[in-house]
Design a protein around this motif. Structure first.
Motif, short mmCIF file in Angstrom:
data_model
loop_
_atom_site.label_atom_id
_atom_site.label_comp_id
_atom_site.label_asym_id
_atom_site.label_seq_id
_atom_site.Cartn_x
_atom_site.Cartn_y
_atom_site.Cartn_z
N MET A 1 0.84 -1.17 0.00
CA MET A 1 0.00 0.00 0.00
C MET A 1 0.89 1.24 0.00
O MET A 1 1.58 1.48 0.97
N PRO A 2 0.93 2.01 -1.09
CA PRO A 2 1.81 3.18 -1.16
C PRO A 2 1.38 4.25 -0.16
O PRO A 2 0.20 4.47 0.07
N THR A 3 2.36 4.90 0.39
CA THR A 3 2.07 5.95 1.36
C THR A 3 3.23 6.94 1.38
O THR A 3 4.35 6.58 1.05
N GLN A 4 2.93 8.16 1.74
CA GLN A 4 3.98 9.14 1.99
C GLN A 4 4.16 9.19 3.50
O GLN A 4 3.35 9.74 4.21
N SER A 5 5.24 8.61 3.96
CA SER A 5 5.48 8.50 5.39
C SER A 5 5.95 9.83 5.97
O SER A 5 6.66 10.58 5.32
N ASN A 18 0.83 7.93 8.01
CA ASN A 18 0.55 7.95 6.58
C ASN A 18 0.21 9.37 6.15
O ASN A 18 0.28 10.31 6.95
N GLU A 19 -0.19 9.54 4.90
CA GLU A 19 -0.43 10.88 4.36
C GLU A 19 -1.60 11.59 5.03
O GLU A 19 -1.69 12.82 4.96
N THR A 20 -2.48 10.87 5.69
CA THR A 20 -3.61 11.52 6.38
C THR A 20 -3.32 11.75 7.86
O THR A 20 -4.17 12.24 8.59
#
Length: 110
Positions: A1-5, A18-20
């Motif tokens: 699952m891609p995420t911007q950490s 995660n991004e949220t």
């Protein structure tokens, strides 16, 4: 699952969100000082949200936590089996020179 950490540290853990902004991983720690004055960071457990397991996040979180701790002048005391194994295996054991073996005082919870 891609995420911007996004990484941060609080008083008891290194955290990745995660991004949220939801916490998806946490590496707990506790700082102690040995009798000889050595600064030690005890790692009792690393946790990754089930939806993010299997993508290497625990390893990234462990590396980030240990690298930052070493940069801050701490010796590493891995109580968590995952952290202990990571230190033995990552980069052919190059992190073992920063490791102290757990002693009875490292298991005390205040």
């Amino acid at each position: 699952m891609p995420t911007q950490s996004r990484w941060f540290r609080d008083e008891e853990s290194f955290v990745v969100t995660n991004e949220t902004g939801d916490v998806i991983g946490r590496n707990l720690y506790r700082d102690v000082e040995a009798a000889d004055g050595t600064k030690q960071r005890v790692f009792p457990g690393v946790f990754v949200h089930p939806d993010y397991r299997g993508a290497g996040l625990a390893g990234e979180l462990t590396k980030h936590s240990i690298d930052q701790s070493i940069a801050d002048g701490y010796r590493i005391v891995p109580i968590c089996p995952y952290v202990a194994e990571w230190m033995r295996e990552y980069d052919n054991g190059s992190y073992l020179k920063y490791r102290d073996e757990p002693e009875s005082e490292h298991f005390n919870v205040e």
